[in-house]
Write a protein that holds these residues in place. Structure first.
Motif, mmCIF file in Angstrom:
data_model
loop_
_atom_site.group_PDB
_atom_site.id
_atom_site.type_symbol
_atom_site.label_atom_id
_atom_site.label_comp_id
_atom_site.label_asym_id
_atom_site.label_seq_id
_atom_site.Cartn_x
_atom_site.Cartn_y
_atom_site.Cartn_z
ATOM 1 N N LEU A 143 51.804 2.269 -12.862
ATOM 2 C CA LEU A 143 51.229 1.162 -12.157
ATOM 3 C C LEU A 143 51.447 -0.069 -12.722
ATOM 4 O O LEU A 143 51.097 0.046 -13.839
ATOM 5 C CB LEU A 143 49.788 1.333 -12.045
ATOM 6 C CG LEU A 143 49.148 0.198 -11.165
ATOM 7 C CD1 LEU A 143 49.691 -0.108 -9.650
ATOM 8 C CD2 LEU A 143 47.347 0.421 -11.210
ATOM 9 N N GLN A 144 52.048 -1.051 -11.954
ATOM 10 C CA GLN A 144 52.312 -2.456 -12.689
ATOM 11 C C GLN A 144 51.281 -3.306 -11.871
ATOM 12 O O GLN A 144 51.393 -3.242 -10.638
ATOM 13 C CB GLN A 144 53.579 -3.160 -12.636
ATOM 14 C CG GLN A 144 53.581 -4.405 -13.418
ATOM 15 C CD GLN A 144 54.966 -4.940 -13.500
ATOM 16 O OE1 GLN A 144 55.037 -6.207 -13.180
ATOM 17 N NE2 GLN A 144 56.226 -4.164 -13.813
ATOM 18 N N ILE A 145 50.234 -4.078 -12.603
ATOM 19 C CA ILE A 145 49.313 -4.810 -11.735
ATOM 20 C C ILE A 145 48.873 -6.052 -12.515
ATOM 21 O O ILE A 145 49.128 -5.858 -14.002
ATOM 22 C CB ILE A 145 48.011 -4.063 -11.515
ATOM 23 C CG1 ILE A 145 47.362 -4.463 -10.317
ATOM 24 C CG2 ILE A 145 47.349 -3.652 -12.822
ATOM 25 C CD1 ILE A 145 47.917 -4.306 -9.330
ATOM 26 N N ASN A 146 48.409 -7.043 -11.956
ATOM 27 C CA ASN A 146 47.814 -8.227 -12.645
ATOM 28 C C ASN A 146 46.585 -7.982 -13.268
ATOM 29 O O ASN A 146 45.704 -7.183 -12.679
ATOM 30 C CB ASN A 146 47.719 -9.227 -11.827
ATOM 31 C CG ASN A 146 46.716 -9.206 -10.442
ATOM 32 O OD1 ASN A 146 46.924 -8.236 -9.785
ATOM 33 N ND2 ASN A 146 45.931 -10.102 -10.298
ATOM 34 N N TYR A 147 46.382 -8.541 -14.533
ATOM 35 C CA TYR A 147 45.179 -8.423 -14.911
ATOM 36 C C TYR A 147 44.952 -9.609 -16.047
ATOM 37 O O TYR A 147 45.994 -9.719 -16.871
ATOM 38 C CB TYR A 147 44.761 -7.280 -15.857
ATOM 39 C CG TYR A 147 43.587 -6.744 -16.397
ATOM 40 C CD1 TYR A 147 42.469 -7.131 -15.889
ATOM 41 C CD2 TYR A 147 43.517 -6.281 -17.676
ATOM 42 C CE1 TYR A 147 41.227 -6.743 -16.611
ATOM 43 C CE2 TYR A 147 42.510 -6.090 -18.362
ATOM 44 C CZ TYR A 147 41.034 -6.191 -17.610
ATOM 45 O OH TYR A 147 40.117 -5.946 -18.378
ATOM 46 N N HIS A 182 58.526 -2.571 -5.641
ATOM 47 C CA HIS A 182 58.044 -3.868 -5.989
ATOM 48 C C HIS A 182 56.769 -4.110 -4.637
ATOM 49 O O HIS A 182 57.363 -4.390 -3.466
ATOM 50 C CB HIS A 182 58.945 -4.871 -5.959
ATOM 51 C CG HIS A 182 58.782 -6.188 -6.429
ATOM 52 N ND1 HIS A 182 59.418 -6.912 -7.201
ATOM 53 C CD2 HIS A 182 57.474 -6.793 -6.733
ATOM 54 C CE1 HIS A 182 59.017 -7.966 -7.748
ATOM 55 N NE2 HIS A 182 57.865 -8.045 -7.494
ATOM 56 N N ASN A 183 55.663 -4.684 -5.178
ATOM 57 C CA ASN A 183 54.720 -5.072 -4.103
ATOM 58 C C ASN A 183 54.708 -4.294 -2.972
ATOM 59 O O ASN A 183 54.359 -4.489 -1.756
ATOM 60 C CB ASN A 183 55.168 -6.542 -3.631
ATOM 61 C CG ASN A 183 54.997 -7.566 -4.784
ATOM 62 O OD1 ASN A 183 54.487 -7.106 -5.769
ATOM 63 N ND2 ASN A 183 55.417 -8.782 -4.394
ATOM 64 N N LEU A 184 54.981 -2.829 -3.129
ATOM 65 C CA LEU A 184 54.568 -1.927 -2.313
ATOM 66 C C LEU A 184 55.463 -1.789 -0.913
ATOM 67 O O LEU A 184 55.169 -1.235 0.105
ATOM 68 C CB LEU A 184 53.020 -1.532 -1.569
ATOM 69 C CG LEU A 184 52.212 -1.490 -2.947
ATOM 70 C CD1 LEU A 184 50.719 -1.490 -2.308
ATOM 71 C CD2 LEU A 184 52.354 -0.105 -3.353
ATOM 72 N N VAL A 185 56.540 -2.687 -0.964
ATOM 73 C CA VAL A 185 57.479 -2.947 0.351
ATOM 74 C C VAL A 185 57.951 -1.586 0.652
ATOM 75 O O VAL A 185 58.862 -0.995 -0.344
ATOM 76 C CB VAL A 185 58.568 -3.864 -0.067
ATOM 77 C CG1 VAL A 185 59.358 -3.938 1.151
ATOM 78 C CG2 VAL A 185 57.853 -5.325 -0.215
ATOM 79 N N ASP A 186 57.814 -0.937 1.590
ATOM 80 C CA ASP A 186 58.470 0.331 2.316
ATOM 81 C C ASP A 186 58.084 1.433 1.080
ATOM 82 O O ASP A 186 59.159 2.151 0.963
ATOM 83 C CB ASP A 186 59.883 0.055 2.798
ATOM 84 C CG ASP A 186 60.311 1.183 3.599
ATOM 85 O OD1 ASP A 186 59.228 1.893 3.911
ATOM 86 O OD2 ASP A 186 61.306 1.045 3.986
ATOM 87 N N SER A 238 44.151 -9.133 -3.264
ATOM 88 C CA SER A 238 44.273 -8.826 -1.850
ATOM 89 C C SER A 238 44.673 -7.517 -1.513
ATOM 90 O O SER A 238 44.633 -6.796 -0.448
ATOM 91 C CB SER A 238 44.820 -9.799 -1.082
ATOM 92 O OG SER A 238 46.185 -9.882 -1.380
ATOM 93 N N ALA A 239 45.831 -6.765 -2.304
ATOM 94 C CA ALA A 239 46.311 -5.829 -2.077
ATOM 95 C C ALA A 239 45.621 -4.487 -2.643
ATOM 96 O O ALA A 239 46.271 -3.382 -2.633
ATOM 97 C CB ALA A 239 48.016 -5.846 -2.588
ATOM 98 N N TYR A 240 44.856 -4.591 -3.284
ATOM 99 C CA TYR A 240 43.978 -3.686 -4.194
ATOM 100 C C TYR A 240 43.902 -2.241 -3.433
ATOM 101 O O TYR A 240 43.782 -1.138 -4.031
ATOM 102 C CB TYR A 240 43.041 -4.064 -5.149
ATOM 103 C CG TYR A 240 43.511 -4.733 -6.200
ATOM 104 C CD1 TYR A 240 44.766 -5.245 -6.604
ATOM 105 C CD2 TYR A 240 42.410 -5.454 -7.195
ATOM 106 C CE1 TYR A 240 45.317 -6.011 -7.743
ATOM 107 C CE2 TYR A 240 42.978 -6.037 -8.224
ATOM 108 C CZ TYR A 240 43.986 -6.194 -8.613
ATOM 109 O OH TYR A 240 44.588 -7.238 -9.622
ATOM 110 N N ARG A 250 39.690 -10.338 -13.407
ATOM 111 C CA ARG A 250 39.422 -8.958 -13.966
ATOM 112 C C ARG A 250 39.001 -7.888 -12.685
ATOM 113 O O ARG A 250 38.573 -6.807 -13.051
ATOM 114 C CB ARG A 250 37.966 -9.042 -14.453
ATOM 115 C CG ARG A 250 38.238 -9.940 -15.682
ATOM 116 C CD ARG A 250 37.033 -10.149 -16.661
ATOM 117 N NE ARG A 250 36.922 -10.965 -17.756
ATOM 118 C CZ ARG A 250 36.001 -11.068 -18.708
ATOM 119 N NH1 ARG A 250 35.122 -10.352 -18.705
ATOM 120 N NH2 ARG A 250 36.209 -12.517 -19.454
ATOM 121 N N GLU A 251 39.711 -8.120 -11.623
ATOM 122 C CA GLU A 251 39.273 -7.321 -10.309
ATOM 123 C C GLU A 251 39.792 -5.910 -10.866
ATOM 124 O O GLU A 251 39.056 -4.943 -10.162
ATOM 125 C CB GLU A 251 39.874 -7.821 -9.257
ATOM 126 C CG GLU A 251 39.043 -9.111 -8.614
ATOM 127 C CD GLU A 251 39.780 -10.409 -8.975
ATOM 128 O OE1 GLU A 251 39.770 -11.296 -8.635
ATOM 129 O OE2 GLU A 251 40.552 -10.244 -10.225
#
Length: 306
Positions: free
Chosen positions: A195-199, A146-150, A178-180, A204-205
């Motif tokens: 990969l789970q990501i917002n879109y 989740h969110n690249l934590v560790d 900002s984390a892309y 549309r980034e």
């Protein structure tokens, strides 16, 4: 104006089109949800699932909890499978496990996805074991960092668990542009299934580098926040559906927004969150039929100010 009111207005504007539940009541066959292959295995995955953030963070006995079995019934009836949760979503994992156990549909219906959201190997193992217990499963379909934590620590653990059959797929998640850069670096460096990501139509980034890279790397994409975190629906609720919505089989703004997300060929599935069965049925309808191409959205998104 509530979303339920929006659905009624959309139906009135697009007479002749119907939600699957209505079609079934009228004796007509329901539309079939599309599936797309998970690149690493070619397993077919239905394109619309259910997110559990906020909506499933409910306690037994409350009115909100009593509505939730209908959400899963609507998901499964439409041909959906993916249920996505996280230990950071309050009681959502536990609620999901309870509902699936009571309906006895875990093995035949659900594709369970959750996440690890802590630092350190032992803490990560403990949290993931807790997720297995809360979701009442011996094998997780998808475990995500989740969110690249560790992420380095947890991916190492998860590769071992995947080899042993405890998890079927592994992946990473994030929800903000900002984390892309970091997401891209991990995608390039690691072999991942998901990969789970917002879109969304107003965010549309991910189109610029992440979605093409996922396709290039053979990584399935689950889209979170397809409604822009709910903001899109709030902005559109006073607008009538455009005439072109009926052309693509949409009777609500939610369906239009989901059709946009699913029109991108790199997207495997999207997981709009809801706690209401009628919204789940409405969302699922967007997964049926065909999806417009990029030119269609370029020409028509402007007409709704996006």
């Amino acid at each position: 104006m509530t979303r339920a009111r929006l659905l009624r207005l959309g139906a009135a504007l697009c007479a002749g089109a119907a939600l699957p539940s209505f079609a079934q009541q009228q004796g007509r066959p329901a539309m079939t949800m599309n599936t797309r292959p998970i690149p690493s295995t070619q397993e077919a995955l239905p394109v619309v699932g259910c997110g559990t953030w906020i909506g499933f963070d409910q306690r037994p006995g409350t009115d909100e909890y009593k509505r939730l079995p209908g959400v899963l019934d609507a998901l499964f009836a439409a041909g959906g499978k993916v249920i996505d949760s996280s230990p950071m979503y309050g009681r959502s994992e536990e609620t999901t496990g309870e509902l699936l156990a009571s309906s006895k549909q875990r093995e035949n219906k659900a594709f369970l996805a959750t996440k690890v959201w802590t630092s350190g190997r032992e803490a990560g193992i403990a949290q993931m074991e807790q997720s297995f217990a809360r979701l009442r499963t011996q094998r997780m379909d998808l475990m995500q960092v989740h969110n690249l934590v560790d992420w380095k620590t947890h991916l190492s653990t998860l590769r071992g668990w995947k080899d042993k059959g405890r998890v079927r797929y592994i992946g990473i998640t994030h929800y903000t542009a900002s984390a892309y850069d970091e997401v891209e670096a991990v995608l390039r460096a690691e072999k991942l299934d998901f990969l789970q990501i917002n879109y969304s139509i107003d965010a549309r980034e991910a189109e610029q580098r992440l979605l093409p890279l996922a396709a290039e790397r053979g990584v399935a994409v689950i889209v979170n926040m397809p409604f822009g975190g709910g903001g899109l629906l709030r902005r559109l609720r006073d607008k009538p559906l455009p005439a072109w919505a009926a052309e693509i089989g949409c009777t609500s703004w939610a369906q239009v927004l989901l059709k946009f997300v699913l029109s991108h060929p790199a997207v495997t599935c999207t997981i709009p969150g809801t706690s209401r069965a009628e919204h789940m049925a409405d969302n699922a309808t967007a997964g049926a039929g065909s999806f417009p191409d990029a030119a269609f959205w370029r020409n028509n998104a402007r007409s709704i100010g996006l």
